[in-house]
Design a protein around this motif. Sequence first.
Motif, mmCIF file in Angstrom:
data_model
loop_
_atom_site.group_PDB
_atom_site.id
_atom_site.type_symbol
_atom_site.label_atom_id
_atom_site.label_comp_id
_atom_site.label_asym_id
_atom_site.label_seq_id
_atom_site.Cartn_x
_atom_site.Cartn_y
_atom_site.Cartn_z
ATOM 1 N N LYS A 15 1.424 3.343 8.058
ATOM 2 C CA LYS A 15 2.408 4.101 7.274
ATOM 3 C C LYS A 15 1.751 4.692 6.026
ATOM 4 C CE LYS A 15 6.592 3.374 4.567
ATOM 5 N NZ LYS A 15 6.554 2.801 3.276
ATOM 6 N N TYR A 16 0.973 3.881 5.309
ATOM 7 C CA TYR A 16 0.289 4.371 4.111
ATOM 8 C C TYR A 16 -0.685 5.492 4.453
ATOM 9 C CZ TYR A 16 2.078 0.379 1.448
ATOM 10 O OH TYR A 16 2.876 -0.532 0.821
ATOM 11 N N VAL A 17 -1.377 5.368 5.566
ATOM 12 C CA VAL A 17 -2.315 6.417 5.989
ATOM 13 C C VAL A 17 -1.557 7.715 6.258
ATOM 14 C CG1 VAL A 17 -3.864 7.137 7.859
ATOM 15 C CG2 VAL A 17 -4.094 4.862 6.858
ATOM 16 N N LYS A 18 -0.467 7.627 7.008
ATOM 17 C CA LYS A 18 0.305 8.826 7.353
ATOM 18 C C LYS A 18 0.905 9.472 6.103
ATOM 19 C CE LYS A 18 -0.096 8.318 11.822
ATOM 20 N NZ LYS A 18 -1.034 9.095 12.568
ATOM 21 N N GLU A 19 1.451 8.656 5.190
ATOM 22 C CA GLU A 19 2.095 9.191 3.989
ATOM 23 C C GLU A 19 1.092 9.814 3.022
ATOM 24 O OE1 GLU A 19 4.407 6.027 2.319
ATOM 25 O OE2 GLU A 19 5.957 6.210 3.846
ATOM 26 N N SER A 20 -0.092 9.231 2.912
ATOM 27 C CA SER A 20 -1.048 9.730 1.927
ATOM 28 C C SER A 20 -1.987 10.796 2.481
ATOM 29 C CB SER A 20 -1.868 8.575 1.347
ATOM 30 O OG SER A 20 -2.666 7.967 2.345
ATOM 31 N N LEU A 21 -2.293 10.739 3.767
ATOM 32 C CA LEU A 21 -3.289 11.647 4.344
ATOM 33 C C LEU A 21 -2.730 12.610 5.377
ATOM 34 C CD1 LEU A 21 -6.155 9.050 4.878
ATOM 35 C CD2 LEU A 21 -5.827 10.610 2.948
ATOM 36 N N GLY A 22 -1.570 12.295 5.945
ATOM 37 C CA GLY A 22 -0.967 13.161 6.953
ATOM 38 C C GLY A 22 -1.186 12.646 8.364
ATOM 39 N N ASN A 23 -0.633 13.367 9.320
ATOM 40 C CA ASN A 23 -0.651 12.934 10.715
ATOM 41 C C ASN A 23 -1.984 13.110 11.423
ATOM 42 O OD1 ASN A 23 2.011 12.012 10.794
ATOM 43 N ND2 ASN A 23 2.780 14.079 11.090
ATOM 44 N N ASP A 24 -2.931 13.766 10.771
ATOM 45 C CA ASP A 24 -4.247 13.945 11.396
ATOM 46 C C ASP A 24 -5.106 12.684 11.311
ATOM 47 O OD1 ASP A 24 -3.656 16.539 12.070
ATOM 48 O OD2 ASP A 24 -4.598 17.381 10.274
ATOM 49 N N TYR A 25 -4.604 11.646 10.627
ATOM 50 C CA TYR A 25 -5.383 10.428 10.420
ATOM 51 C C TYR A 25 -4.695 9.227 11.041
ATOM 52 C CZ TYR A 25 -7.957 13.226 7.119
ATOM 53 O OH TYR A 25 -8.719 14.204 6.557
ATOM 54 N N ILE A 67 -8.620 8.775 -1.538
ATOM 55 C CA ILE A 67 -7.213 9.181 -1.573
ATOM 56 C C ILE A 67 -6.334 8.040 -1.082
ATOM 57 C CG2 ILE A 67 -5.481 10.755 -0.594
ATOM 58 C CD1 ILE A 67 -7.772 12.820 -0.344
ATOM 59 N N LEU A 68 -6.705 7.446 0.038
ATOM 60 C CA LEU A 68 -5.917 6.356 0.612
ATOM 61 C C LEU A 68 -5.906 5.137 -0.312
ATOM 62 C CD1 LEU A 68 -4.295 5.141 2.918
ATOM 63 C CD2 LEU A 68 -6.472 4.505 3.990
ATOM 64 N N SER A 69 -7.047 4.767 -0.855
ATOM 65 C CA SER A 69 -7.143 3.614 -1.749
ATOM 66 C C SER A 69 -6.242 3.792 -2.966
ATOM 67 C CB SER A 69 -8.597 3.421 -2.184
ATOM 68 O OG SER A 69 -8.707 2.382 -3.113
ATOM 69 N N THR A 70 -6.275 4.956 -3.575
ATOM 70 C CA THR A 70 -5.420 5.235 -4.731
ATOM 71 C C THR A 70 -3.953 5.172 -4.347
ATOM 72 O OG1 THR A 70 -7.121 6.641 -5.711
ATOM 73 C CG2 THR A 70 -4.866 6.967 -6.489
ATOM 74 N N TYR A 71 -3.593 5.757 -3.216
ATOM 75 C CA TYR A 71 -2.199 5.760 -2.768
ATOM 76 C C TYR A 71 -1.689 4.339 -2.550
ATOM 77 C CZ TYR A 71 2.006 6.721 -0.121
ATOM 78 O OH TYR A 71 3.310 6.742 0.297
ATOM 79 N N ILE A 72 -2.456 3.516 -1.853
ATOM 80 C CA ILE A 72 -2.024 2.144 -1.574
ATOM 81 C C ILE A 72 -1.914 1.346 -2.863
ATOM 82 C CG2 ILE A 72 -2.680 -0.042 -0.479
ATOM 83 C CD1 ILE A 72 -3.847 1.615 1.825
ATOM 84 N N THR A 73 -2.879 1.491 -3.751
ATOM 85 C CA THR A 73 -2.858 0.758 -5.012
ATOM 86 C C THR A 73 -1.620 1.117 -5.832
ATOM 87 O OG1 THR A 73 -5.269 0.659 -5.046
ATOM 88 C CG2 THR A 73 -4.147 0.274 -7.120
ATOM 89 N N GLU A 74 -1.246 2.384 -5.839
ATOM 90 C CA GLU A 74 -0.099 2.846 -6.630
ATOM 91 C C GLU A 74 1.250 2.570 -5.967
ATOM 92 O OE1 GLU A 74 -0.920 6.970 -7.335
ATOM 93 O OE2 GLU A 74 -2.434 6.511 -8.864
ATOM 94 N N ASN A 118 2.012 -3.709 -3.305
ATOM 95 C CA ASN A 118 1.685 -4.912 -4.068
ATOM 96 C C ASN A 118 0.254 -5.364 -3.836
ATOM 97 O OD1 ASN A 118 4.269 -5.134 -5.125
ATOM 98 N ND2 ASN A 118 5.001 -6.245 -3.340
ATOM 99 N N PHE A 119 -0.527 -4.627 -3.058
ATOM 100 C CA PHE A 119 -1.905 -5.010 -2.796
ATOM 101 C C PHE A 119 -2.705 -4.865 -4.074
ATOM 102 C CE2 PHE A 119 -0.578 -3.617 1.503
ATOM 103 C CZ PHE A 119 -0.697 -4.847 2.115
ATOM 104 N N THR A 120 -3.602 -5.798 -4.280
ATOM 105 C CA THR A 120 -4.347 -5.835 -5.533
ATOM 106 C C THR A 120 -5.821 -5.509 -5.393
ATOM 107 O OG1 THR A 120 -4.673 -8.209 -5.242
ATOM 108 C CG2 THR A 120 -2.796 -7.513 -6.573
ATOM 109 N N TYR A 121 -6.340 -5.487 -4.185
ATOM 110 C CA TYR A 121 -7.763 -5.244 -4.004
ATOM 111 C C TYR A 121 -7.993 -4.474 -2.720
ATOM 112 C CZ TYR A 121 -12.712 -6.064 -3.221
ATOM 113 O OH TYR A 121 -14.048 -5.895 -2.982
ATOM 114 N N ILE A 122 -8.657 -3.361 -2.831
ATOM 115 C CA ILE A 122 -8.987 -2.566 -1.650
ATOM 116 C C ILE A 122 -10.459 -2.237 -1.732
ATOM 117 C CG2 ILE A 122 -8.553 -0.422 -0.393
ATOM 118 C CD1 ILE A 122 -5.775 -0.439 -1.667
ATOM 119 N N ASN A 123 -11.172 -2.545 -0.665
ATOM 120 C CA ASN A 123 -12.607 -2.303 -0.651
ATOM 121 C C ASN A 123 -13.005 -1.715 0.678
ATOM 122 O OD1 ASN A 123 -15.377 -2.351 -0.851
ATOM 123 N ND2 ASN A 123 -15.492 -4.558 -1.035
#
Length: 80
Positions: free
Chosen positions: A19-29, A65-72, A75-80
């Motif tokens: 869901k986060y991928v689709k919302e932040s990057l679109g359906n091509d991902y 782009i995805l990392s920033t979207y998920i962080t904002e 509730n996830f606190t760490y993305i690497n």
Amino acid sequence: MILGGGVMQQKQLYPLIRKYVKESLGNDYDIKVYGSRATNLCLPSSDIDIVVCCKKNPKNYPLDILSTYITENSNFTYIN
């Protein structure tokens, strides 16, 4: 790898990440799981290894782009 936000079952986490991928990057991902989770050799405490794939251009990996979207937006606190 995504850590934090409490304990989630694997079956709950994949749709959320997708869901986060689709919302932040679109359906091509989309996401693909690899590593111990993909081979069912994981422990309950194992991390989840995913790769974000671009369906139109497999060499395009916009993870910042995805990392920033998920962080904002989660509730996830760490993305690497």
